[in-house]
Write a protein that holds these residues in place. Structure first.
Motif, PDB file in Angstrom:
ATOM      1  N   SER A   1       0.932   3.964  -3.042  1.00  0.00           N
ATOM      2  CA  SER A   1       0.581   5.361  -2.775  1.00  0.00           C
ATOM      3  C   SER A   1       1.583   6.333  -3.383  1.00  0.00           C
ATOM      4  O   SER A   1       1.310   7.523  -3.522  1.00  0.00           O
ATOM      5  CB  SER A   1       0.472   5.603  -1.261  1.00  0.00           C
ATOM      6  OG  SER A   1       1.742   5.427  -0.640  1.00  0.00           O
ATOM      7  N   THR A   2       2.755   5.820  -3.730  1.00  0.00           N
ATOM      8  CA  THR A   2       3.771   6.696  -4.330  1.00  0.00           C
ATOM      9  C   THR A   2       3.590   6.842  -5.834  1.00  0.00           C
ATOM     10  O   THR A   2       4.303   7.627  -6.461  1.00  0.00           O
ATOM     11  CB  THR A   2       5.178   6.138  -4.045  1.00  0.00           C
ATOM     12  OG1 THR A   2       5.317   4.844  -4.665  1.00  0.00           O
ATOM     13  CG2 THR A   2       5.422   6.003  -2.546  1.00  0.00           C
TER      14      THR A   2
ATOM     15  N   GLU B   1       0.826  -1.207   0.000  1.00  0.00           N
ATOM     16  CA  GLU B   1       0.000   0.000   0.000  1.00  0.00           C
ATOM     17  C   GLU B   1       0.863   1.261   0.000  1.00  0.00           C
ATOM     18  O   GLU B   1       0.561   2.241  -0.697  1.00  0.00           O
ATOM     19  CB  GLU B   1      -0.914  -0.021   1.223  1.00  0.00           C
ATOM     20  CG  GLU B   1      -1.945   1.095   1.233  1.00  0.00           C
ATOM     21  CD  GLU B   1      -2.893   1.002   2.415  1.00  0.00           C
ATOM     22  OE1 GLU B   1      -3.522   2.014   2.730  1.00  0.00           O
ATOM     23  OE2 GLU B   1      -2.983  -0.087   3.020  1.00  0.00           O
ATOM     24  N   GLU B   2       1.950   1.241   0.770  1.00  0.00           N
ATOM     25  CA  GLU B   2       2.855   2.398   0.800  1.00  0.00           C
ATOM     26  C   GLU B   2       3.489   2.629  -0.563  1.00  0.00           C
ATOM     27  O   GLU B   2       3.629   3.764  -1.013  1.00  0.00           O
ATOM     28  CB  GLU B   2       3.933   2.175   1.858  1.00  0.00           C
ATOM     29  CG  GLU B   2       3.414   2.259   3.288  1.00  0.00           C
ATOM     30  CD  GLU B   2       4.490   1.923   4.308  1.00  0.00           C
ATOM     31  OE1 GLU B   2       5.600   1.520   3.873  1.00  0.00           O
ATOM     32  OE2 GLU B   2       4.215   2.051   5.519  1.00  0.00           O
TER      33      GLU B   2
ATOM     34  N   SER C   1       2.368   8.190  -9.094  1.00  0.00           N
ATOM     35  CA  SER C   1       1.862   9.505  -9.507  1.00  0.00           C
ATOM     36  C   SER C   1       0.735   9.321 -10.520  1.00  0.00           C
ATOM     37  O   SER C   1       0.873   8.537 -11.467  1.00  0.00           O
ATOM     38  CB  SER C   1       2.988  10.338 -10.123  1.00  0.00           C
ATOM     39  OG  SER C   1       2.473  11.534 -10.668  1.00  0.00           O
TER      40      SER C   1
END
Length: 683
Positions: A218-219, A214-215, A221
């Motif tokens: 989330s990055t 998930e991290e 773009s």
């Protein structure tokens, strides 16, 4: 002040319609999205039809869905897997090994040398198996997938998935060790020893793996570049390729994501209000010019506006929830309902206006409006008799088919292929078609709420076993028989000219119910040969005859008959005269007044009520025909109807001379069949 109040009172109906227009307009505008609207339309692979487009402001280029999905897939496939190791299980297995080994392999059985080799190889195998650990379950990961081992909540090492032992790998591994040392004869005991002491000690840590994934996701773009203000995006006539399409789609999303600012909010609201008010005003003007009877009835006008608002509200709710389910909204219920209570032309007109209003709300507005307008036209053309359930099911099937065909065509135009077509959308069309079947109970609800009548109710009223018609057959059997004959004539005549046959039949069945009050004063009910008119003056007799209209209206209202049926009772004699008693009175009183012997009216004001007047007069007078022949019947029908035309009885009815001639032809044929001569059978 009194003059102002009187003026308001005289125009209260018009004022109500104005307030209804404004209230509906503001409510619909309130439902509209509070975002900007991109004013250009474009399609991939098609030329840009508008002028050269320059970037009005700086904006980022959105990644396409395919690009985003590919990036998500790449990160997901390469994401490290986290497995947790329990060191206590490894220690326990090593400690138990010596004890279990001495119990199973004794010197007297294996010999010292073999026993020592077995022990050493087993100890080495145990170390190899627990070097990284034994999996506690079956996991379907690629053997080269990178994983991270966690010991005591700390990262220990990065390895490949194939470095871990699966429980199914232990037996083949031990067999290989024994084979290399020529100790196959001890396989059964050796393998049993390991299965007694080995326990899985490595498990997948899903929560930690998902958290890391998930991290990383989330990055990602959502954009892949920037377009500066004033940059030429596309030139007029240039084909919209993939790159231009992505940039245009990004600009469109930027417009639609911008919430109306305080500086332009009022202007946008005013613009939307003008457009919505203009559309609703067109509906009122249509009613005023072509449906004056509906326009003058505030209840009916409110009913039409209410249905439009309901469709707008339903579409707004579904669009806000998930626009994917947009076509589940049964918009074709609107023309079905309006056709059931009014007529096809009004139903289609209101449907088109509603679809135009919804174009402000829905995505892909052109495609949506095309589909819904075509579906509305099919609805109007296919549903003829809504009270027949089979007709409704057939029409719903045709509407659903039109949706599917049109959607398929649009998809091919947009994508140029059918390999990635969304088949689940066809299921949504089917659901929308099934929802359209709700129109049957909805019509019943509307009848009770708004006091309207549809063909479904007319079908119920046409049943001769209804309480009122049974009472008529008991009290005035001659009148009941006359009403049945008139109903058959009216139905045939209405079918001939394309009028509402069911309405004409029901109106004919109930038009003379007022005769129940004084049945013996009407010749068709005089079975004893006694005529009560002999005891009355001509004026009194005419009054009794004329009163059957007023009595019929009172009985109808008492029995909650619809206004559309009461109209037939009120108009079936128009302003004609009770000619027999007028002539009788004139013989003794040359100053007799025609108005004393005339029905109060009004004259028929629809094709159906005009049909009833003709059929009623012809059927009643036909009883006086002696030795009827084809020529006599033709002249008889011509004389009666021509006299009604000359008296102006049909001036208010929407009926043409061509229709009247068609009705004459039907009546002549029907009467000829009724009075046809039979051969005389021998005794």
């Amino acid at each position: 002040m009194n003059e102002l109040v009187n003026k308001w009172y005289r125009n209260h109906a018009l004022i109500y319609k104005l307030l209804l227009l404004l209230g509906t307009t503001f409510f619909i505008v309130y439902l509209f999205p509070k975002t900007g609207k991109f004013r250009y339309s474009f399609e991939k692979g098609k030329p840009w039809q508008s002028e050269n487009l320059y970037a009005p402001f700086d904006f980022a280029i959105k990644k396409s869905k395919a690009q985003s999905d590919e990036e998500v897939k790449r990160i997901t496939d390469n994401n490290e897997l986290y497995f947790e190791v329990d060191l206590k299980i490894k220690t326990s297995a090593i400690n138990r090994y010596l004890e279990e080994f001495n119990t199973i392999f004794e010197d007297s059985i294996t010999g010292f040398e073999n026993r020592l080799v077995l022990y050493n190889q087993g100890q080495k195998a145990l170390e190899d198996i627990y070097k990284y650990g034994v999996l506690n379950s079956v996991y379907n990961y690629d053997e080269n997938r990178q994983i991270i081992l966690i010991e005591n909540n700390k990262q220990k090492s990065k390895i490949q998935f194939k470095d871990l032992f699966a429980q199914t790998d232990i037996r083949p591994y031990l067999q290989g060790v024994l084979r290399q040392n020529n100790l196959q004869e001890y396989e059964s005991d050796f393998v049993s020893l390991f299965f007694n002491i080995i326990e899985p000690n490595v498990g997948f840590n899903k929560s930690l793996t998902d958290k890391v994934l998930e991290e990383r996701l989330s990055t990602i773009s959502p954009t892949r570049g920037l377009v500066s203000e004033g940059t030429l995006i596309i030139s007029k006539g240039q084909v919209v390729e993939d790159n231009q399409f992505n940039i245009l789609d990004s600009l469109k999303s930027e417009y639609e994501s911008q919430v109306w600012s305080s500086s332009n909010y009022n202007w946008v609201i005013m613009a939307y209000t003008l457009l919505v008010a203009l559309a609703l005003l067109m509906l009122l003007l249509f009613l005023r010019k072509y449906r004056s009877d509906v326009f003058l009835n505030n209840t009916k006008v409110t009913f039409i506006f209410f249905n439009i608002v309901v469709m707008v509200v339903l579409t707004t709710i579904v669009t806000n929830y998930n626009s994917q389910y947009l076509y589940v909204v049964p918009l074709c219920i609107l023309p079905l309902v309006l056709k059931a209570f009014f007529d096809a032309r009004l139903g289609l007109f209101a449907h088109v206006l509603t679809v135009l209003l919804l174009g402000f709300i829905v995505p892909n507005s052109y495609e949506y409006m095309f589909l819904q307008i075509i579906a509305g036209i099919v609805t109007i053309l296919t549903v003829s008799e809504l009270y027949k359930r089979a007709n409704l099911f057939i029409s719903v099937g045709q509407i659903t088919l039109i949706y599917i065909i049109a959607y398929f065509a649009f998809f091919v135009i947009h994508e140029g292929q059918i390999s990635n077509i969304k088949w689940e959308t066809f299921g949504l069309f089917i659901l929308g078609g099934l929802a359209t079947l709700f129109v049957q109970p909805l019509i019943y609800i509307y009848e009770k709420l708004f006091g309207l009548v549809s063909d479904v109710s007319l079908l119920e009223l046409s049943d001769t076993n209804t309480k009122l018609l049974k009472e008529l057959s008991n009290k005035a059997p001659g009148t009941f028989h006359h009403s049945l004959n008139v109903a058959n004539l009216a139905e045939a005549s209405a079918n001939e000219i394309g009028a509402n046959a069911m309405l004409a039949r029901v109106g004919a069945l109930y038009h003379d119910i007022g005769k129940m009050k004084n049945p013996t004063f009407f010749t068709e009910n005089q079975s004893t040969g006694i005529n009560p008119h002999d005891e009355l003056s001509s004026k009194e007799s005419a009054s009794v005859i004329i009163d059957h209209v007023i009595n019929g209206i009172e009985i109808a209202k008492k029995n909650n008959l619809p206004d559309r049926v009461i109209d037939f009772i009120r108009t079936h004699h128009g302003t004609s005269m009770v000619y027999y008693f007028y002539k009788t009175e004139l013989a003794v009183n040359e100053f007799a007044k025609e108005e004393d012997f005339s029905y109060p009216g009004p004259k028929p004001f629809s094709r159906e009520t005009a049909i009833l007047m003709m059929c009623d007069s012809v059927e009643a007078a036909s009883k006086s025909l002696k030795s009827p022949t084809s020529t006599k019947i033709n002249e008889f029908v011509e004389n009666i109807i021509n006299k009604q035309v000359e008296m102006g009885q049909f001036l208010n009815a929407d009926i043409t001379f061509k229709d009247i001639e068609s009705i004459k032809r039907v009546l002549k044929l029907k009467l000829a069949n009724i009075y046809h001569l039979r051969i005389e059978y021998p005794e």
